[in-house]
Write a protein that holds these residues in place. Sequence first.
Motif, PDB file in Angstrom:
ATOM      1  N   THR A  19     -37.720 -26.481 -18.147  1.00 60.70           N
ATOM      2  CA  THR A  19     -37.953 -27.846 -17.667  1.00 60.70           C
ATOM      3  C   THR A  19     -38.941 -27.868 -16.505  1.00 60.70           C
ATOM      4  O   THR A  19     -39.866 -28.692 -16.447  1.00 60.70           O
ATOM      5  CB  THR A  19     -36.617 -28.485 -17.235  1.00 60.70           C
ATOM      6  N   TYR A  20     -38.759 -26.944 -15.572  1.00 61.06           N
ATOM      7  CA  TYR A  20     -39.669 -26.844 -14.414  1.00 61.06           C
ATOM      8  C   TYR A  20     -41.058 -26.417 -14.886  1.00 61.06           C
ATOM      9  O   TYR A  20     -42.073 -26.961 -14.441  1.00 61.06           O
ATOM     10  CB  TYR A  20     -39.081 -25.839 -13.426  1.00 61.06           C
ATOM     11  N   THR A  21     -41.111 -25.460 -15.812  1.00 61.32           N
ATOM     12  CA  THR A  21     -42.393 -24.985 -16.336  1.00 61.32           C
ATOM     13  C   THR A  21     -43.149 -26.137 -17.010  1.00 61.32           C
ATOM     14  O   THR A  21     -44.370 -26.285 -16.835  1.00 61.32           O
ATOM     15  CB  THR A  21     -42.166 -23.823 -17.334  1.00 61.32           C
ATOM     16  N   ALA A  22     -42.412 -26.966 -17.749  1.00 60.22           N
ATOM     17  CA  ALA A  22     -43.042 -28.111 -18.433  1.00 60.22           C
ATOM     18  C   ALA A  22     -43.551 -29.130 -17.409  1.00 60.22           C
ATOM     19  O   ALA A  22     -44.628 -29.714 -17.586  1.00 60.22           O
ATOM     20  CB  ALA A  22     -42.047 -28.755 -19.389  1.00 60.22           C
ATOM     21  N   ALA A  23     -42.797 -29.341 -16.326  1.00 61.64           N
ATOM     22  CA  ALA A  23     -43.233 -30.295 -15.296  1.00 61.64           C
ATOM     23  C   ALA A  23     -44.496 -29.783 -14.597  1.00 61.64           C
ATOM     24  O   ALA A  23     -45.414 -30.556 -14.299  1.00 61.64           O
ATOM     25  CB  ALA A  23     -42.113 -30.532 -14.282  1.00 61.64           C
ATOM     26  N   LEU A  24     -44.558 -28.484 -14.362  1.00 63.61           N
ATOM     27  CA  LEU A  24     -45.775 -27.906 -13.776  1.00 63.61           C
ATOM     28  C   LEU A  24     -46.953 -28.054 -14.737  1.00 63.61           C
ATOM     29  O   LEU A  24     -48.083 -28.315 -14.320  1.00 63.61           O
ATOM     30  CB  LEU A  24     -45.557 -26.415 -13.455  1.00 63.61           C
ATOM     31  N   ALA A  25     -46.674 -27.921 -16.036  1.00 62.56           N
ATOM     32  CA  ALA A  25     -47.741 -27.988 -17.039  1.00 62.56           C
ATOM     33  C   ALA A  25     -48.372 -29.377 -17.116  1.00 62.56           C
ATOM     34  O   ALA A  25     -49.477 -29.528 -17.655  1.00 62.56           O
ATOM     35  CB  ALA A  25     -47.208 -27.569 -18.409  1.00 62.56           C
ATOM     36  N   VAL A  26     -47.693 -30.393 -16.559  1.00 61.62           N
ATOM     37  CA  VAL A  26     -48.291 -31.737 -16.494  1.00 61.62           C
ATOM     38  C   VAL A  26     -49.553 -31.690 -15.623  1.00 61.62           C
ATOM     39  O   VAL A  26     -50.514 -32.408 -15.852  1.00 61.62           O
ATOM     40  CB  VAL A  26     -47.260 -32.758 -15.945  1.00 61.62           C
ATOM     41  N   LEU A  27     -49.572 -30.777 -14.623  1.00 64.20           N
ATOM     42  CA  LEU A  27     -50.749 -30.644 -13.754  1.00 64.20           C
ATOM     43  C   LEU A  27     -51.884 -29.901 -14.458  1.00 64.20           C
ATOM     44  O   LEU A  27     -53.054 -30.131 -14.186  1.00 64.20           O
ATOM     45  CB  LEU A  27     -50.375 -29.930 -12.441  1.00 64.20           C
ATOM     46  N   ASP A  28     -51.514 -28.961 -15.320  1.00 64.17           N
ATOM     47  CA  ASP A  28     -52.502 -28.228 -16.130  1.00 64.17           C
ATOM     48  C   ASP A  28     -51.740 -27.363 -17.120  1.00 64.17           C
ATOM     49  O   ASP A  28     -50.752 -26.725 -16.763  1.00 64.17           O
ATOM     50  CB  ASP A  28     -53.380 -27.332 -15.241  1.00 64.17           C
ATOM     51  N   ALA A  29     -52.224 -27.302 -18.347  1.00 69.40           N
ATOM     52  CA  ALA A  29     -51.529 -26.532 -19.392  1.00 69.40           C
ATOM     53  C   ALA A  29     -51.462 -25.043 -19.048  1.00 69.40           C
ATOM     54  O   ALA A  29     -50.608 -24.323 -19.561  1.00 69.40           O
ATOM     55  CB  ALA A  29     -52.232 -26.739 -20.730  1.00 69.40           C
ATOM     56  N   ASP A  30     -52.370 -24.582 -18.192  1.00 67.07           N
ATOM     57  CA  ASP A  30     -52.407 -23.147 -17.856  1.00 67.07           C
ATOM     58  C   ASP A  30     -51.672 -22.807 -16.562  1.00 67.07           C
ATOM     59  O   ASP A  30     -51.833 -21.699 -16.033  1.00 67.07           O
ATOM     60  CB  ASP A  30     -53.860 -22.676 -17.733  1.00 67.07           C
ATOM     61  N   MET A  31     -50.876 -23.739 -16.041  1.00 70.07           N
ATOM     62  CA  MET A  31     -50.223 -23.487 -14.743  1.00 70.07           C
ATOM     63  C   MET A  31     -49.430 -22.184 -14.743  1.00 70.07           C
ATOM     64  O   MET A  31     -49.490 -21.415 -13.777  1.00 70.07           O
ATOM     65  CB  MET A  31     -49.294 -24.646 -14.355  1.00 70.07           C
ATOM     66  N   ALA A  32     -48.670 -21.915 -15.807  1.00 73.03           N
ATOM     67  CA  ALA A  32     -47.824 -20.714 -15.828  1.00 73.03           C
ATOM     68  C   ALA A  32     -48.680 -19.449 -15.686  1.00 73.03           C
ATOM     69  O   ALA A  32     -48.320 -18.519 -14.955  1.00 73.03           O
ATOM     70  CB  ALA A  32     -47.001 -20.670 -17.113  1.00 73.03           C
ATOM     71  N   GLN A  33     -49.830 -19.439 -16.367  1.00 73.96           N
ATOM     72  CA  GLN A  33     -50.742 -18.295 -16.274  1.00 73.96           C
ATOM     73  C   GLN A  33     -51.299 -18.142 -14.863  1.00 73.96           C
ATOM     74  O   GLN A  33     -51.360 -17.040 -14.304  1.00 73.96           O
ATOM     75  CB  GLN A  33     -51.905 -18.472 -17.262  1.00 73.96           C
ATOM     76  N   TYR A  34     -51.700 -19.271 -14.264  1.00 72.30           N
ATOM     77  CA  TYR A  34     -52.281 -19.212 -12.909  1.00 72.30           C
ATOM     78  C   TYR A  34     -51.237 -18.754 -11.893  1.00 72.30           C
ATOM     79  O   TYR A  34     -51.548 -18.010 -10.964  1.00 72.30           O
ATOM     80  CB  TYR A  34     -52.838 -20.586 -12.510  1.00 72.30           C
ATOM     81  N   ILE A  35     -50.004 -19.234 -12.046  1.00 74.41           N
ATOM     82  CA  ILE A  35     -48.937 -18.824 -11.127  1.00 74.41           C
ATOM     83  C   ILE A  35     -48.702 -17.319 -11.249  1.00 74.41           C
ATOM     84  O   ILE A  35     -48.586 -16.597 -10.254  1.00 74.41           O
ATOM     85  CB  ILE A  35     -47.642 -19.623 -11.409  1.00 74.41           C
ATOM     86  N   HIS A  36     -48.657 -16.846 -12.469  1.00 72.82           N
ATOM     87  CA  HIS A  36     -48.502 -15.408 -12.717  1.00 72.82           C
ATOM     88  C   HIS A  36     -49.622 -14.609 -12.048  1.00 72.82           C
ATOM     89  O   HIS A  36     -49.380 -13.629 -11.335  1.00 72.82           O
ATOM     90  CB  HIS A  36     -48.507 -15.153 -14.226  1.00 72.82           C
ATOM     91  N   SER A  74     -56.632 -26.593  -5.757  1.00 74.50           N
ATOM     92  CA  SER A  74     -57.212 -27.850  -5.316  1.00 74.50           C
ATOM     93  C   SER A  74     -57.495 -28.736  -6.532  1.00 74.50           C
ATOM     94  O   SER A  74     -57.245 -29.942  -6.529  1.00 74.50           O
ATOM     95  CB  SER A  74     -58.501 -27.523  -4.543  1.00 74.50           C
ATOM     96  N   ASP A  75     -57.969 -28.120  -7.606  1.00 75.71           N
ATOM     97  CA  ASP A  75     -58.229 -28.848  -8.851  1.00 75.71           C
ATOM     98  C   ASP A  75     -56.915 -29.359  -9.471  1.00 75.71           C
ATOM     99  O   ASP A  75     -56.816 -30.514  -9.872  1.00 75.71           O
ATOM    100  CB  ASP A  75     -58.954 -27.902  -9.814  1.00 75.71           C
ATOM    101  N   LYS A  76     -55.899 -28.498  -9.513  1.00 77.64           N
ATOM    102  CA  LYS A  76     -54.645 -28.873 -10.194  1.00 77.64           C
ATOM    103  C   LYS A  76     -53.871 -29.954  -9.425  1.00 77.64           C
ATOM    104  O   LYS A  76     -53.264 -30.839 -10.033  1.00 77.64           O
ATOM    105  CB  LYS A  76     -53.731 -27.651 -10.385  1.00 77.64           C
ATOM    106  N   ALA A  77     -53.883 -29.880  -8.094  1.00 75.42           N
ATOM    107  CA  ALA A  77     -53.128 -30.866  -7.306  1.00 75.42           C
ATOM    108  C   ALA A  77     -53.618 -32.281  -7.616  1.00 75.42           C
ATOM    109  O   ALA A  77     -52.820 -33.233  -7.614  1.00 75.42           O
ATOM    110  CB  ALA A  77     -53.260 -30.563  -5.808  1.00 75.42           C
ATOM    111  N   GLY A  78     -54.897 -32.400  -7.919  1.00 77.05           N
ATOM    112  CA  GLY A  78     -55.453 -33.713  -8.231  1.00 77.05           C
ATOM    113  C   GLY A  78     -54.869 -34.316  -9.495  1.00 77.05           C
ATOM    114  O   GLY A  78     -55.013 -35.522  -9.745  1.00 77.05           O
ATOM    115  N   ASN A  79     -54.196 -33.506 -10.302  1.00 72.42           N
ATOM    116  CA  ASN A  79     -53.579 -34.005 -11.541  1.00 72.42           C
ATOM    117  C   ASN A  79     -52.100 -34.370 -11.364  1.00 72.42           C
ATOM    118  O   ASN A  79     -51.446 -34.748 -12.341  1.00 72.42           O
ATOM    119  CB  ASN A  79     -53.685 -32.940 -12.642  1.00 72.42           C
ATOM    120  N   ALA A  80     -51.568 -34.219 -10.154  1.00 67.19           N
ATOM    121  CA  ALA A  80     -50.150 -34.542  -9.936  1.00 67.19           C
ATOM    122  C   ALA A  80     -49.935 -36.036 -10.180  1.00 67.19           C
ATOM    123  O   ALA A  80     -50.575 -36.870  -9.537  1.00 67.19           O
ATOM    124  CB  ALA A  80     -49.740 -34.176  -8.511  1.00 67.19           C
ATOM    125  N   PRO A  81     -49.070 -36.404 -11.127  1.00 67.70           N
ATOM    126  CA  PRO A  81     -48.910 -37.823 -11.439  1.00 67.70           C
ATOM    127  C   PRO A  81     -48.307 -38.613 -10.267  1.00 67.70           C
ATOM    128  O   PRO A  81     -47.446 -38.099  -9.556  1.00 67.70           O
ATOM    129  CB  PRO A  81     -47.955 -37.821 -12.646  1.00 67.70           C
TER     130      PRO A  81
END
Length: 375
Positions: A98-115, A272-279
């Motif tokens: 659920t948390y991973t999906a919520a992060l993915a709203v900011l970008d589909a690659d969030m999990a990869q970037y976090i890793h 900086s790019d991803k934060a701009g997508n926070a709904p």
Amino acid sequence: MKDLLKGLKSSINRRSFMKNGLTAAGAATLGAGLVASSSPVLAHGGPEERSGHLTKGDAAILRFLAAAEILETDLWQQYNELGGIQDSEVPGGSGNATYTAALAVLDADMAQYIHDNTEDELTHEVFINAYLASKGADTVNLDEFRTLLSSQASGAQQIGRLTNLMQLTVDTSWWTRYRSGTKNPDFGDIFDQAVPSLNKGQHPAIPKTDDDLTPNDHIQAIANTAGFHFGTIEQGGTSLYPSLAQRVTHPEVLRIVLSIGPTEAMHFQTWSDKAGNAPALTDPKDSMLVFPDLNSSPLGGEEFQTNLIMPEPTVFLSRKLPACSIVRPTATDGAATGALKFLTAMGLFIGQSSAFFELLRDLAEDADEARRGER
Ligand SMILES: [Fe+2]
Ligand SMILES: [Fe+2]
């Protein structure tokens, strides 16, 4: 005199701590190279840790950076366990869908970037400590302070942590700072918050328990908080390395600082790019936490378009010189102490012991005493 005595006392405490820490680190991770450097610190009789073949200042700067990287690794590890990719490069945790999906709203690659960000910090930490050890200098080990509670949400490991991601006060002023063409924090300028309510109160950036997974907008608010916190942390690293580099003496140590620092900037620009997508939303479980539409007033307009992710050229060194696209701030005076204050103020260490704060303060003060060109 009182200050002198206090200084002496704290360096003695720290020395004995560092010595203890070294024993554990030598056994656990770095093996023979470190054992060579862990002969009794007190045998040298000086008030400071061993610098080995490094100058005192270079060793102090690298030790502060090692500590900062250990703390960064600890926080990124918590993000990765719940919202990243758990694999052999970054083991631990089993993910929280659920948390991973919520992060993915900011970008589909969030999990990869976090890793990848987590792995980078881990290598920074291990490399700097190994380099210190290779030069016969004392290293940093904070294992004794891994005492804070893990998230109780599904997916997190239950181990002691150094950092607290559940009570954050997130300074989001980097959003406007890097978009200003006339201001620079090194000139004393102040910047507006992108998300004013994140910079007040205390907010979780990871789910505390599975209760935090619902309703949808609540876990999204937590993911949005993480999205801004990522940028806040990495802009700090982006400034810290060039700020300290100005007081490094040996070219090889300078090469280390100049080679790691820009990777922090690569992280920062991504976040900086991803934060701009926070709904835009209001947290249904905390009506004080509001994520505004960043493309409308008081932000928005040409200067604040969320797709602008490169630094706006601004004033640098002197207002008489032309504007320049730069990292900001980069003033070197008190840079390590300032970084520690910044991390403390965001609530990252809530729950830590006074011994933890004393050690970190001593490491920062020693780094800030370093002078370029010293022997
Ligand atoms: Fe790092
Ligand atoms: Fe970083």
